[in-house]
Enzyme design. Structure first.
Site, short mmCIF file in Angstrom:
data_model
loop_
_atom_site.label_atom_id
_atom_site.label_comp_id
_atom_site.label_asym_id
_atom_site.label_seq_id
_atom_site.Cartn_x
_atom_site.Cartn_y
_atom_site.Cartn_z
N ARG A 65 27.17 78.07 32.50
CA ARG A 65 25.74 77.75 32.53
C ARG A 65 25.58 76.24 32.71
O ARG A 65 26.25 75.46 32.04
CB ARG A 65 25.06 78.16 31.23
CG ARG A 65 25.31 79.60 30.82
CD ARG A 65 24.25 80.05 29.80
NE ARG A 65 24.61 81.30 29.13
CZ ARG A 65 24.52 82.51 29.68
NH1 ARG A 65 24.11 82.63 30.93
NH2 ARG A 65 24.85 83.59 28.99
N SER A 106 17.02 80.34 26.29
CA SER A 106 17.45 81.64 26.82
C SER A 106 16.45 82.74 26.47
O SER A 106 16.85 83.84 26.14
CB SER A 106 18.82 81.97 26.27
OG SER A 106 18.80 81.90 24.85
N ASP A 157 14.19 92.18 26.05
CA ASP A 157 15.54 92.55 26.48
C ASP A 157 16.05 93.83 25.81
O ASP A 157 15.30 94.54 25.14
CB ASP A 157 16.50 91.39 26.24
CG ASP A 157 16.78 91.17 24.75
OD1 ASP A 157 15.91 91.51 23.93
OD2 ASP A 157 17.86 90.64 24.42
N THR A 162 28.95 84.49 20.71
CA THR A 162 27.68 83.88 20.32
C THR A 162 26.88 84.81 19.41
O THR A 162 26.20 84.38 18.49
CB THR A 162 26.84 83.53 21.57
OG1 THR A 162 27.66 82.88 22.52
CG2 THR A 162 25.66 82.64 21.22
N SER A 183 22.75 93.47 23.55
CA SER A 183 21.56 92.72 23.94
C SER A 183 21.18 92.90 25.41
O SER A 183 20.90 93.99 25.85
CB SER A 183 21.76 91.26 23.59
OG SER A 183 20.57 90.57 23.76
N ASP A 235 14.94 91.22 21.18
CA ASP A 235 14.75 89.91 20.54
C ASP A 235 14.38 88.80 21.51
O ASP A 235 13.98 87.72 21.09
CB ASP A 235 15.96 89.52 19.68
CG ASP A 235 17.27 89.48 20.46
OD1 ASP A 235 17.26 89.80 21.67
OD2 ASP A 235 18.30 89.13 19.85
C1 VG1 Z 1 23.25 83.71 25.16
C2 VG1 Z 1 22.20 82.64 25.08
C3 VG1 Z 1 21.96 82.24 23.64
C4 VG1 Z 1 21.60 83.48 22.82
C5 VG1 Z 1 22.69 84.52 22.97
C6 VG1 Z 1 22.37 85.82 22.27
O1 VG1 Z 1 24.49 83.21 24.69
O2 VG1 Z 1 22.56 81.52 25.84
O3 VG1 Z 1 20.95 81.26 23.58
O4 VG1 Z 1 21.45 83.15 21.46
O5 VG1 Z 1 22.88 84.83 24.36
O6 VG1 Z 1 21.18 86.36 22.71
P1 VG1 Z 1 25.65 82.69 25.67
O7 VG1 Z 1 26.77 82.32 24.77
O8 VG1 Z 1 25.93 83.82 26.62
O9 VG1 Z 1 25.06 81.53 26.40
V1 VG1 Z 1 21.02 88.04 22.85
O10 VG1 Z 1 19.40 88.39 23.10
O11 VG1 Z 1 22.09 88.30 24.06
O12 VG1 Z 1 21.62 88.61 21.42
CO CO Z 2 18.89 90.24 22.70
#
Ligand code: VG1
Ligand code: CO
Length: 543
Positions: free
Chosen positions: A496, A365, A277, A18, A113, A281
């Site tokens: 999720r 999120s 976090d 992602t 993150s 972000d």
């Molecule tokens: C999660 C969230 C998604 C967000 C991504 C990156 O992804 O659900 O909404 O954009 O993290 O955020 P996933 O595929 O685990 O559901 V960050 O702050 O971790 O860069």
């Molecule tokens: Co992040």
């Protein structure tokens, strides 16, 4: 400058998820692992000789070592200039800000993150393009393809760069500028929000608590809230970044930011609480004894944007990820602007913002942001809330309840089942797919299934299509259940479940979300056979 060409063989698992490539630190420490991926990025982006690159990360374990390697590879590749944050630090929003402000070719951000850090924790790397945003799928797929056939990488033989002193140095033919990671970003925030009004609010006894969760935003928060806005120093907690985030999970939600939650729900609670976090972000917003869901937060920022200097000219449109509640859609309708529904991940918002179609974007999120940069932005969201609070002079809870009274409440919750075996998770998703035909039109008590599918998205700007973005089960009253597998985890699978129901009746707005969503929750467990297939009795995290 001597450049070594090193022979290597591909790793098969360098597929960005992602948000970039995330793996355990020991994986990144394997010989050639980081180098292979960085060379795959460079081979894909084909930057012209002499181009400028931005480089920085969230300061987690392995950040510094990775930066030294990437600098030497950037010099060997032919970059002319690299802007690197002092100490190797740049929050994700600050990196996006710097890429845009100095019109660079792109940037590399080192972060996993919200995933835990440390020698046995996670590390991550992603590439952002010249607009400051995460590379679109087309590019991440090309990087993955390059990583599968890589045969060599190039690296300069040079001394390490001193990362703790501001200023320029040379690495072969390349200039390395060590820049202040905070200044450009803080200046951008000051240009968007009414700092004088927020300062007056804080001087008037309005008490805030900000939790940086031992992660990257500590120095940013101290500069902005304490130095520029006059908040007391003790309103900041966990504001010194640590390579292992103090052993915690730098994810601002009700489970992992419990230290802050306890303060905001305790006796003598402050008026406002917020957390961000690992890479700065994400944001969580709390009032006194009150939690604002991220979906509601996006809608409330949109409905109040005219009160904030940087947005008073109005919004071009709003975008939200598919699993995010439709609260923002209601505001968009009232403002008579379009609302776009995209797949999960910030990379899908970039085209819409570049084309001037949307101003505000958000995800359930804990991600909210605007076209001031091309990443979600934790401190931006906190400042947006403080600006609204300074103008409206009401409590957080009063603002949310008034919003619900006007627009209705999209009752919302997300249940995460973390670290379940891949087979079990894939089995649940397969079962759901196989059930589409029998689910359509099916009746569950008073709820009837109107639509069920796997969400796909056609980008309205470049026409690119992204399929398989999450199973949606939508009922005739527009309540819905969404099932999705996470694309950011590194261990097993995370499933999720997103739950949403609309409640127009003000007399029911006080109800607890879990109670209000109980029927949907039981339908979700039944049709997915989740408990039977995973052996899990309850979610790991509920937000
Ligand atoms: C999660 C969230 C998604 C967000 C991504 C990156 O992804 O659900 O909404 O954009 O993290 O955020 P996933 O595929 O685990 O559901 V960050 O702050 O971790 O860069
Ligand atoms: Co992040």
């Amino acid at each position: 400058m001597q450049v070594h060409t090193v022979a290597t063989v591909p790793f098969t698992d360098q597929k960005p998820g992602t948000s970039g490539l995330r793996k355990r630190v020991p994986t990144f420490q394997k010989a050639h692992y980081l180098e292979n991926f960085v060379q795959s990025i460079f081979d894909t982006i084909a930057a012209p000789p002499g181009a400028t690159l931005v480089l920085g990360g969230d300061g987690r374990y392995y950040n510094r070592a990775a930066i030294q390697i990437i600098l030497k590879m950037a010099a060997a590749y032919g970059f002319g200039h690299v802007l690197v944050g002092k100490g190797g630090i740049l929050s994700t929003p600050a990196a996006s800000c710097v890429i845009r402000k100095y019109a660079t070719y792109g940037g590399i951000i080192l972060s996993a993150s919200h995933n835990p850090g440390g020698p046995d924790g996670d590390f991550g790397i992603k590439y952002n393009t010249a607009n400051g945003g995460p590379a679109p799928e087309k590019i991440t797929e090309a990087i993955f393809a390059a990583s599968k056939k890589i045969a060599q990488y190039r690296i300069a033989d040079a001394a390490d760069v001193a990362l703790d002193t501001l200023g320029d140095s040379r690495l072969g033919d390349m200039t390395v500028s060590v820049i202040d990671p905070v200044g450009d970003y803080a200046g951008l925030m000051e240009s968007l929000f009414d700092f004088a009004a927020i300062r007056t609010l804080l001087e008037g006894g309005f008490r805030i608590k900000f939790d940086a969760m031992h992660a990257v935003n500590g120095p940013y928060a101290r500069e902005i809230f304490v130095r520029r806005l006059g908040a007391p120093a003790d309103s900041m907690m966990n504001a010194v970044p640590l390579p292992d985030f103090g052993g915690g999970h730098p994810d601002p939600n009700l489970t992992y930011a419990h230290e802050l939650v306890e303060i905001l729900y305790g006796d003598d609670a402050p008026d406002f609480g917020a957390a961000s976090d690992g890479d700065g972000d994400r944001n969580m917003i709390l009032g006194k004894h009150f939690f604002v869901t991220p979906s509601d937060s996006l809608a409330i920022l949109a409905a109040n944007a005219h009160l904030v200097p940087g947005y008073k000219q109005g919004l071009a449109g709003i975008a939200r990820s598919m699993p995010t509640s439709a609260a923002a859609d209601r505001v968009a309708a009232a403002l008579n602007v379009p609302c776009y529904e995209t797949p999960t991940g910030w990379k899908f918002f970039g085209n819409l913002m570049d084309a001037g179609k949307v101003t505000l974007c958000g995800e359930e999120s804990f991600g909210t942001g605007s076209d001031h940069i091309r990443e979600k932005d934790g401190l931006w969201a906190v400042l947006f809330w403080l600006n609204i609070l300074a103008v409206r002079k009401q409590s957080v809870e009063a603002i949310v309840r008034e919003h619900w009274a006007r627009f209705g409440r999209n009752v919302y919750s997300r249940h995460d089942y973390e670290g379940i075996p891949n087979d079990a998770a894939n089995g649940v998703m397969k079962l759901l797919h196989d059930s589409f035909a029998s689910l359509r039109g099916a009746q569950f008590g008073h709820l009837q299934v109107k639509l069920c599918d796997d969400f796909s998205y056609t980008d309205p700007v470049d026409g690119s299509v992204s399929t398989g973005q999450g199973v949606r089960i939508i009922f005739t009253d527009d309540s819905r259940i969404v099932f999705r597998l996470s694309g950011t985890g590194t261990e097993g699978a995370t499933l999720r479940i997103y739950l949403e129901a609309f409640e127009p009746d003000v007399s029911k707005h006080h109800l607890d979300a879990q109670q209000a969503l109980a029927t949907l929750i039981s339908i979700a467990l039944k049709i997915s056979e989740l408990r039977e297939r995973t052996g899990r009795e309850r979610p790991t995290v509920i937000t």
